[in-house]
Design an enzyme around this catalytic site. Sequence first.
Site, PDB file in Angstrom:
ATOM      1  N   HIS A 120       0.871  -1.179   0.000  1.00 53.51           N
ATOM      2  CA  HIS A 120       0.000   0.000   0.000  1.00 53.51           C
ATOM      3  C   HIS A 120       0.913   1.235   0.000  1.00 53.51           C
ATOM      4  O   HIS A 120       2.020   1.174   0.543  1.00 53.51           O
ATOM      5  CB  HIS A 120      -0.834  -0.056   1.286  1.00 53.51           C
ATOM      6  CG  HIS A 120      -1.893   0.987   1.426  1.00 53.51           C
ATOM      7  ND1 HIS A 120      -1.611   2.303   1.736  1.00 53.51           N
ATOM      8  CD2 HIS A 120      -3.239   0.911   1.341  1.00 53.51           C
ATOM      9  CE1 HIS A 120      -2.747   2.974   1.823  1.00 53.51           C
ATOM     10  NE2 HIS A 120      -3.746   2.164   1.585  1.00 53.51           N
ATOM     11  N   ASP A 197       3.370  -4.002   7.999  1.00 51.10           N
ATOM     12  CA  ASP A 197       2.088  -3.315   7.822  1.00 51.10           C
ATOM     13  C   ASP A 197       0.987  -4.369   7.991  1.00 51.10           C
ATOM     14  O   ASP A 197       0.774  -5.199   7.112  1.00 51.10           O
ATOM     15  CB  ASP A 197       2.056  -2.695   6.421  1.00 51.10           C
ATOM     16  CG  ASP A 197       0.683  -2.140   6.053  1.00 51.10           C
ATOM     17  OD1 ASP A 197      -0.275  -2.304   6.846  1.00 51.10           O
ATOM     18  OD2 ASP A 197       0.563  -1.549   4.967  1.00 51.10           O
ATOM     19  N   GLN A 200      -4.324  -4.811   6.992  1.00 51.24           N
ATOM     20  CA  GLN A 200      -5.309  -5.819   6.571  1.00 51.24           C
ATOM     21  C   GLN A 200      -5.181  -7.092   7.390  1.00 51.24           C
ATOM     22  O   GLN A 200      -6.181  -7.701   7.756  1.00 51.24           O
ATOM     23  CB  GLN A 200      -5.108  -6.187   5.089  1.00 51.24           C
ATOM     24  CG  GLN A 200      -5.491  -5.127   4.098  1.00 51.24           C
ATOM     25  CD  GLN A 200      -6.947  -4.742   4.170  1.00 51.24           C
ATOM     26  OE1 GLN A 200      -7.801  -5.549   4.526  1.00 51.24           O
ATOM     27  NE2 GLN A 200      -7.230  -3.509   3.867  1.00 51.24           N
ATOM     28  N   LYS A 224     -10.211  -0.660  10.608  1.00 51.57           N
ATOM     29  CA  LYS A 224     -10.370  -1.868   9.791  1.00 51.57           C
ATOM     30  C   LYS A 224     -10.728  -3.075  10.659  1.00 51.57           C
ATOM     31  O   LYS A 224     -10.928  -4.170  10.160  1.00 51.57           O
ATOM     32  CB  LYS A 224      -9.112  -2.112   8.966  1.00 51.57           C
ATOM     33  CG  LYS A 224      -8.974  -1.038   7.883  1.00 51.57           C
ATOM     34  CD  LYS A 224      -7.835  -1.243   6.937  1.00 51.57           C
ATOM     35  CE  LYS A 224      -7.823  -0.072   5.945  1.00 51.57           C
ATOM     36  NZ  LYS A 224      -6.681  -0.124   5.034  1.00 51.57           N
ATOM     37  N   CYS A 364      -4.731   2.466  -3.711  1.00 52.41           N
ATOM     38  CA  CYS A 364      -3.499   2.978  -3.100  1.00 52.41           C
ATOM     39  C   CYS A 364      -2.334   2.034  -3.315  1.00 52.41           C
ATOM     40  O   CYS A 364      -1.518   1.817  -2.404  1.00 52.41           O
ATOM     41  CB  CYS A 364      -3.676   3.242  -1.598  1.00 52.41           C
ATOM     42  SG  CYS A 364      -4.966   4.405  -1.245  1.00 52.41           S
TER      43      CYS A 364
HETATM   44  C1  LIG Z   1      -5.777   0.651   4.747  1.00 52.32           C
HETATM   45  C2  LIG Z   1      -4.373   0.241   4.612  1.00 52.32           C
HETATM   46  C3  LIG Z   1      -3.329   1.095   4.990  1.00 52.32           C
HETATM   47  C4  LIG Z   1      -3.566   2.516   5.455  1.00 52.32           C
HETATM   48  O1  LIG Z   1      -4.326   2.571   6.601  1.00 52.32           O
HETATM   49  P1  LIG Z   1      -4.879   3.986   7.140  1.00 52.32           P
HETATM   50  O2  LIG Z   1      -5.875   3.605   8.159  1.00 52.32           O
HETATM   51  O3  LIG Z   1      -5.484   4.671   5.949  1.00 52.32           O
HETATM   52  O4  LIG Z   1      -3.718   4.736   7.673  1.00 52.32           O
HETATM   53  C5  LIG Z   1      -2.042   0.630   4.876  1.00 52.32           C
HETATM   54  N1  LIG Z   1      -1.786  -0.603   4.433  1.00 52.32           N
HETATM   55  C6  LIG Z   1      -2.751  -1.466   4.050  1.00 52.32           C
HETATM   56  C7  LIG Z   1      -2.383  -2.834   3.581  1.00 52.32           C
HETATM   57  C8  LIG Z   1      -4.078  -1.057   4.128  1.00 52.32           C
HETATM   58  O5  LIG Z   1      -5.031  -1.903   3.745  1.00 52.32           O
END
Ligand SMILES: *Cc1c(COP(=O)(O)O)cnc(C)c1O
Length: 419
Positions: A120, A197, A200, A224, A364
Amino acid sequence: MNELIRRDFPILDRKIENKPFVYLDNAATSQRPKKVIDAMMKYYVHYNANVHRGVYHLSQEATDAFESVRGKIARFIAVASEREIIFTKGTTESINLVAASYGEANVKEGDVIAVTRMEHHANFVPWQQLAKRKKARFEIIGLTPDLRLDPKEIDRVLALKPKILAISLLSNVTGVVNPIASLATRFKMVGSTIVVDAAQGIAHGEVTIDRLGPVDFLAFSSHKICGPTGVGILWGREALLEKMPPYQFGGNMITHVGDLDSEWNELPHKFEAGTPDIAGVIGLGAAIDYFETLGRVRIEEYEHKITSYVLQKIKDIACVKLLGPREALHRAPIFSVAIDGVHAHDLATFLDMQGISVRAGHHCAHPLMFAMKCPATCRASFSFYNTLEEADLFVNALKESQKFFAKKPKSPENGGVKV
Ligand SMILES: *Cc1c(COP(=O)(O)O)cnc(C)c1O
């Protein structure tokens, strides 16, 4: 698992165009159960006050409620010390914090910073820009044709002994789950600091630090996992956090301010400048409780059923191209699809007319989409409160869409998305 659970989410009763609301944009943000909304409302109605400041009753109550969430998060991801849990405003800020503070202090000219092609933007651009500032080398681990990490590419980048490896647990475009534990073990052996990260990943399975191997930082967002927007988590190893300079300056992160210099508060407050999103953190606490009550293993098992089901059904629709792996193994219920000759936005609008909310666009993830020569897809992302009936509605609408668009004269703009 579904009927009772759906009742916890008032919004799922909505109608769109007089049809049942089918929410399949969970990878962008989840919905919130009433318990989360109530917890935030209760704070504003009954004990609204700033935290860490006052000696009076309400401020104590607010501080206790706020700080108790730190402990919940620590238990949720199985770490011993609450000092390692930092509240941010989201995954994006968490990763920017690490890149700015840890990255600025540790990366030198000529060092290698590695990411993957499935990141992302939030886990790509902060590292790309750090590399630019530091004159470091920015290396991207490439993917196989079915969009998993390419083992040859992993070996190639491993041999460069990167200073930092920034990698997602689960792709928000393809639903691919990366084998973080084995990767972390291998990259640790060449001295990498590993940033994960989990924006998800945290929503689709049981994510605990002990099972991720020797990782150093983990970032995720409240919104999320059924919590409110505006709150995120950064977990980091205490030894690293202790040595890192503050990311922002201001109230709460300070113990003493002189005319010429200042002293920083202890962890985790050193990284929490200013008034936090108090109601948001309290709401996140309620969301964590909710997840724990449902059981993350149960959620994972149920979602696996949806993944297998949709993959099986999509296979039978000739015109639909699915990005990424076609087997359910190590894959979450996130489906990016393209239909020849139909623009992703037109497809999303067509689905919306049936009450089905999906995301159209680049998600993104420009580096991934460019590599695929695919400017946009339609992405349906399921959560534990979605049903197999909703999966059927989605699949049937995809089938219908082909007939619908076939009738339309082709214009250059809907000349199609090639995968
Ligand atoms: C949504 C997402 C982000 C960004 O999260 P924010 O809540 O917008 O800061 C980063 N990485 C992944 C894989 C995402 O799905």
